[in-house]
Design a protein around this motif. Structure first.
Motif, short mmCIF file in Angstrom:
data_model
loop_
_atom_site.label_atom_id
_atom_site.label_comp_id
_atom_site.label_asym_id
_atom_site.label_seq_id
_atom_site.Cartn_x
_atom_site.Cartn_y
_atom_site.Cartn_z
N LEU A 91 -18.01 100.10 -37.94
CA LEU A 91 -16.74 99.86 -37.25
C LEU A 91 -15.74 99.13 -38.14
O LEU A 91 -16.02 98.02 -38.61
CB LEU A 91 -16.99 99.02 -35.99
N HIS A 92 -14.60 99.75 -38.38
CA HIS A 92 -13.46 99.08 -39.00
C HIS A 92 -12.45 98.88 -37.88
O HIS A 92 -11.66 99.76 -37.58
CB HIS A 92 -12.88 99.92 -40.13
N LEU A 93 -12.49 97.70 -37.27
CA LEU A 93 -11.68 97.43 -36.09
C LEU A 93 -10.62 96.38 -36.41
O LEU A 93 -10.89 95.39 -37.09
CB LEU A 93 -12.56 96.91 -34.94
N ASP A 94 -9.42 96.59 -35.90
CA ASP A 94 -8.31 95.68 -36.19
C ASP A 94 -7.92 94.81 -35.01
O ASP A 94 -7.42 93.70 -35.19
CB ASP A 94 -7.09 96.47 -36.66
N VAL A 95 -8.06 95.31 -33.80
CA VAL A 95 -7.50 94.59 -32.65
C VAL A 95 -8.53 94.14 -31.62
O VAL A 95 -8.25 93.24 -30.83
CB VAL A 95 -6.41 95.45 -31.96
N LEU A 96 -9.70 94.73 -31.59
CA LEU A 96 -10.71 94.33 -30.61
C LEU A 96 -11.14 92.89 -30.91
O LEU A 96 -11.54 92.59 -32.03
CB LEU A 96 -11.91 95.27 -30.67
N PRO A 97 -11.07 91.99 -29.95
CA PRO A 97 -11.38 90.57 -30.20
C PRO A 97 -12.84 90.36 -30.61
O PRO A 97 -13.72 91.14 -30.24
CB PRO A 97 -11.09 89.91 -28.85
N ASP A 98 -13.07 89.26 -31.33
CA ASP A 98 -14.41 88.93 -31.81
C ASP A 98 -15.42 88.88 -30.67
O ASP A 98 -16.53 89.41 -30.78
CB ASP A 98 -14.41 87.58 -32.54
N GLU A 99 -15.03 88.22 -29.55
CA GLU A 99 -15.99 88.05 -28.45
C GLU A 99 -16.40 89.39 -27.85
O GLU A 99 -17.55 89.56 -27.42
CB GLU A 99 -15.42 87.12 -27.37
N ASP A 100 -15.48 90.36 -27.84
CA ASP A 100 -15.82 91.69 -27.32
C ASP A 100 -16.78 92.41 -28.26
O ASP A 100 -17.69 93.14 -27.81
CB ASP A 100 -14.56 92.53 -27.13
N ILE A 101 -16.58 92.23 -29.56
CA ILE A 101 -17.48 92.86 -30.54
C ILE A 101 -18.86 92.24 -30.48
O ILE A 101 -19.88 92.94 -30.56
CB ILE A 101 -16.88 92.74 -31.96
N ILE A 102 -18.93 90.92 -30.31
CA ILE A 102 -20.23 90.24 -30.18
C ILE A 102 -20.97 90.77 -28.95
O ILE A 102 -22.16 91.07 -28.99
CB ILE A 102 -20.04 88.71 -30.08
N ARG A 103 -20.24 90.90 -27.83
CA ARG A 103 -20.84 91.41 -26.59
C ARG A 103 -21.32 92.85 -26.78
O ARG A 103 -22.41 93.22 -26.32
CB ARG A 103 -19.81 91.33 -25.46
N LEU A 104 -20.52 93.65 -27.47
CA LEU A 104 -20.89 95.04 -27.73
C LEU A 104 -22.18 95.10 -28.57
O LEU A 104 -23.09 95.88 -28.27
CB LEU A 104 -19.76 95.75 -28.47
N SER A 105 -22.26 94.25 -29.59
CA SER A 105 -23.45 94.23 -30.44
C SER A 105 -24.68 93.80 -29.66
O SER A 105 -25.77 94.37 -29.83
CB SER A 105 -23.22 93.29 -31.63
#
Length: 333
Positions: free
Chosen positions: A121-135
């Motif tokens: 994932l090369h993501l620019d706008v999705l917040p860190d907390e959402d990415i952590i939750r996704l992982s």
């Protein structure tokens, strides 16, 4: 088209044994596997990839989300990632996030619905907390490229953009420039914020005054670089150097400065960022910050494969940017 039953008959084994060979089951002797593969080759048997993925819970694909499908930055990254994934016997599926939260989430969902074995994932706008939750909640390994989140450090391939911004600005300071304009990328993007932080750190360490008026937020495009120089002109500021957050904007800035009658680099030095191919061919050749874009792709693919259980060599998680000096910068006279 040959069927699995025809393969089992020719190889003189059960249908279940053929299925185990197709699905890569290790509990098949080498002799039996060779017989089955020979029969498959003779009959031209092609296993159904969807059925195989259901049986093995593996699709033999890696998904990749990037910001933009065009341009040299993402092109090099995609190409190197695809090469690495292909060498592992898998395929890469690529889609774009288009720089909005909704589009980035939609792209991720699109790939997950296709049962990919891992996500880059090369993501620019999705917040860190959402990415952590996704992982945390995803059933496949997730790798972040060109971004670092402390809670996911062992899933990130990144570059030190703060250092990159510092190196670019310090080079100009070393050449005697004391009034340095900065054309940033969109500041909702973490890489732009980090490059700006490096610029400011170099300014303040040199006991120069950080001036917000010398900073123009732009959009990583050549036109954005041109427009930024026009905006600086409207502010009636005196500056002898420009640090642009990517090479596209640097080249746009160079073209507009020439249009304004400025001699480069005698009247204005320019530093870019990324070291794309065109940087060495513009006039004057562009001094820039070199980052290993192709290695981003290779290492992110290797990490996705490693997290998915493949045996891979040691991974480089963080890269250091380097200053590449060409003819677009000179000592202030």
């Amino acid at each position: 088209m040959a069927t699995i039953r025809e393969v089992s008959k020719l190889a003189n084994v059960s249908v279940a044994t053929v299925s185990r060979v197709v699905n890569g089951n290790k509990w098949v002797s080498d002799t039996t596997r060779e017989k089955v593969l020979a029969a498959m080759g003779e009959l031209g048997y092609q296993p159904n990839s969807f059925a195989r993925s259901l049986a093995t819970n593996k699709s033999e694909t890696i998904g990749m989300v990037i910001g933009d499908l065009s341009g040299p930055f993402f092109g090099g990254m995609m190409n190197s990632a695809e090469n690495a994934v292909r060498k592992a016997g898998k395929h890469l599926i690529v889609t774009s996030g288009h720089d909005t939260i909704e589009s980035e989430l939609g792209a991720i969902d699109f790939l997950l619905q296709r049962r990919v074995d891992g996500l880059i994932l090369h993501l620019d706008v999705l917040p860190d907390e959402d990415i952590i939750r996704l992982s945390d909640n995803s059933h496949v390994p997730i790798v972040l490229v060109n971004r670092h989140i402390s809670e996911l450090s062992d899933h990130c391939i990144s570059v030190d953009n703060d250092t990159g911004g510092y190196l670019a600005t310090q080079h100009l300071i070393d050449l005697g420039h004391t009034s340095i304009a900065c054309i940033t990328g969109p500041l909702y993007k973490k890489d732009a914020r980090n490059r700006l932080a490096g610029y400011r750190r170099a300014i303040e360490q040199a006991n120069l005054t950080y001036d917000d008026n010398l900073v123009v937020e732009s959009d990583y495009t050549e036109q954005g670089g041109k427009t930024s120089i026009e905006r600086l002109a409207r502010r009636k500021l005196n500056y002898s150097a420009v640090f642009a957050h990517n090479d596209h904007m640097a080249i746009g800035a160079m073209n507009m400065l020439k249009k304004q009658g400025k001699s480069l680099p005698d009247e204005c030095s320019i530093v870019g960022y990324d070291d794309m191919v065109m940087a060495r061919y513009v006039e004057p050749a562009l001094t820039t910050i070199t980052i290993p874009v192709n290695e981003f792709g290779t290492q992110s693919a290797h990490l996705a494969l490693k997290l998915g259980g493949e045996e891979m060599d040691d991974i480089t998680y963080k890269f250091e940017p380097k200053l590449t000096i060409r003819r677009s910068t000179c000592r202030r006279t």
